[in-house]
Scaffold this active site. Structure first.
Site, PDB file in Angstrom:
ATOM      1  N   CYS A 247      94.850  62.133  55.608  1.00 62.10           N
ATOM      2  CA  CYS A 247      93.935  62.876  54.735  1.00 62.10           C
ATOM      3  C   CYS A 247      94.267  62.604  53.271  1.00 62.10           C
ATOM      4  O   CYS A 247      95.375  62.142  52.945  1.00 62.10           O
ATOM      5  CB  CYS A 247      94.045  64.378  55.001  1.00 62.10           C
TER       6      CYS A 247
ATOM      7  N   GLU B  69      91.912  56.034  56.376  1.00 68.24           N
ATOM      8  CA  GLU B  69      91.669  56.113  57.823  1.00 68.24           C
ATOM      9  C   GLU B  69      92.332  54.963  58.563  1.00 68.24           C
ATOM     10  O   GLU B  69      92.917  54.058  57.962  1.00 68.24           O
ATOM     11  CB  GLU B  69      90.155  56.177  58.069  1.00 68.24           C
TER      12      GLU B  69
ATOM     13  N   ASN C 180      91.624  59.829  51.138  1.00 61.44           N
ATOM     14  CA  ASN C 180      91.910  59.641  52.565  1.00 61.44           C
ATOM     15  C   ASN C 180      92.011  58.159  52.928  1.00 61.44           C
ATOM     16  O   ASN C 180      91.355  57.302  52.325  1.00 61.44           O
ATOM     17  CB  ASN C 180      90.899  60.375  53.449  1.00 61.44           C
TER      18      ASN C 180
ATOM     19  N   CYS D 265      96.493  70.036  56.478  1.00 63.32           N
ATOM     20  CA  CYS D 265      96.775  69.843  55.054  1.00 63.32           C
ATOM     21  C   CYS D 265      97.122  71.143  54.349  1.00 63.32           C
ATOM     22  O   CYS D 265      97.829  71.143  53.345  1.00 63.32           O
ATOM     23  CB  CYS D 265      95.602  69.137  54.391  1.00 63.32           C
TER      24      CYS D 265
ATOM     25  N   GLU E 263      95.079  64.634  51.140  1.00 65.74           N
ATOM     26  CA  GLU E 263      96.244  65.440  50.751  1.00 65.74           C
ATOM     27  C   GLU E 263      97.550  64.707  51.047  1.00 65.74           C
ATOM     28  O   GLU E 263      98.569  64.957  50.410  1.00 65.74           O
ATOM     29  CB  GLU E 263      96.215  66.781  51.485  1.00 65.74           C
TER      30      GLU E 263
ATOM     31  N   CYS F  58      91.819  70.710  55.256  1.00 65.73           N
ATOM     32  CA  CYS F  58      91.880  70.957  56.704  1.00 65.73           C
ATOM     33  C   CYS F  58      93.152  71.741  57.034  1.00 65.73           C
ATOM     34  O   CYS F  58      94.038  71.915  56.191  1.00 65.73           O
ATOM     35  CB  CYS F  58      91.819  69.644  57.478  1.00 65.73           C
TER      36      CYS F  58
HETATM   37  N1  THU Z   1      89.765  64.719  55.281  1.00 63.25           N
HETATM   38  C1  THU Z   1      90.623  64.776  54.233  1.00 63.25           C
HETATM   39  O1  THU Z   1      90.977  63.744  53.638  1.00 63.25           O
HETATM   40  N2  THU Z   1      91.099  65.996  53.849  1.00 63.25           N
HETATM   41  C2  THU Z   1      90.704  67.173  54.402  1.00 63.25           C
HETATM   42  O2  THU Z   1      91.263  68.208  54.066  1.00 63.25           O
HETATM   43  C3  THU Z   1      89.598  67.182  55.364  1.00 63.25           C
HETATM   44  C4  THU Z   1      89.328  65.879  56.032  1.00 63.25           C
HETATM   45  C5  THU Z   1      89.295  63.400  55.724  1.00 63.25           C
HETATM   46  C6  THU Z   1      89.911  62.899  57.004  1.00 63.25           C
HETATM   47  C7  THU Z   1      88.904  61.891  57.471  1.00 63.25           C
HETATM   48  O3  THU Z   1      89.214  60.635  56.871  1.00 63.25           O
HETATM   49  C8  THU Z   1      87.584  62.386  56.898  1.00 63.25           C
HETATM   50  O4  THU Z   1      87.903  63.406  55.969  1.00 63.25           O
HETATM   51  C9  THU Z   1      86.651  62.985  57.943  1.00 63.25           C
HETATM   52  O5  THU Z   1      87.297  63.964  58.690  1.00 63.25           O
END
Ligand code: THU
Length: 149
Positions: free
Chosen positions: A69, A60, A58, A105, A71, A102
């Site tokens: 994310c 941010e 991920n 994704c 993904e 999520c």
């Molecule tokens: N996150 C992902 O990278 N993939 C997911 O499927 C769930 C959430 C990340 C996004 C964010 O940077 C952190 O998890 C907290 O939500």
């Protein structure tokens, strides 16, 4: 052992995936995460249909809503290393535990893996059809395009 997989033609396709290698790659990708806001790094890994091992983490953003994310970087890796389809997928948290992708994704994974994509979950490996039932996909666009012809 009984397979948990729904809508996959045979359990052997699940068993032919080196899940431990895939999970290790996802754990390895955790180091690449840029998660200064949530402090929740995510590592993702997938085998493409030609056997390529791809990873993502991920990324941010100070504008929280535009966070990528794990993904997202995973699908970028797929496309930029030659395309193809995801065949098997996993993602992990900082404890190395398998987590569910999520909702957004799941849609991204559907686009690049489709119903046969095998997804590692906390409850075992399942087909993408179980992760995103009745998914909207390219076929829905084709359907209307064809009908309007
Ligand atoms: N996150 C992902 O990278 N993939 C997911 O499927 C769930 C959430 C990340 C996004 C964010 O940077 C952190 O998890 C907290 O939500």
């Amino acid at each position: 052992m009984e397979s948990d997989v729904d809508s996959v033609d045979s359990a052997s396709s699940v068993d032919s995936v080196d899940w431990e290698n895939l999970r290790a790659a996802a754990r390895g990708a955790l180091d690449k995460a840029y998660a200064p806001y949530s402090h929740y790094p995510v590592g993702a890994a997938a085998f493409a249909d030609d056997g390529r091992l791809l990873t993502g983490a991920n990324i941010e953003n100070a504008a929280y809503g535009v966070t990528l994310c794990a993904e997202c970087s995973l699908v970028s890796a797929l496309v930029m290393s030659g395309g193809g389809r995801f065949a098997a997928f996993t993602c992990v948290n900082a404890l190395g535990e398998t987590i569910m992708p999520c909702g957004r994704c799941r849609q991204i994974l559907w686009e690049h893996g489709g119903p046969e994509l095998l997804v590692d979950t906390p409850q075992g490996v399942v087909a993408m059809t179980e992760v995103l039932p009745q998914a909207f996909g390219p076929g829905d666009l084709d359907h209307v395009r064809e009908a309007k012809r």
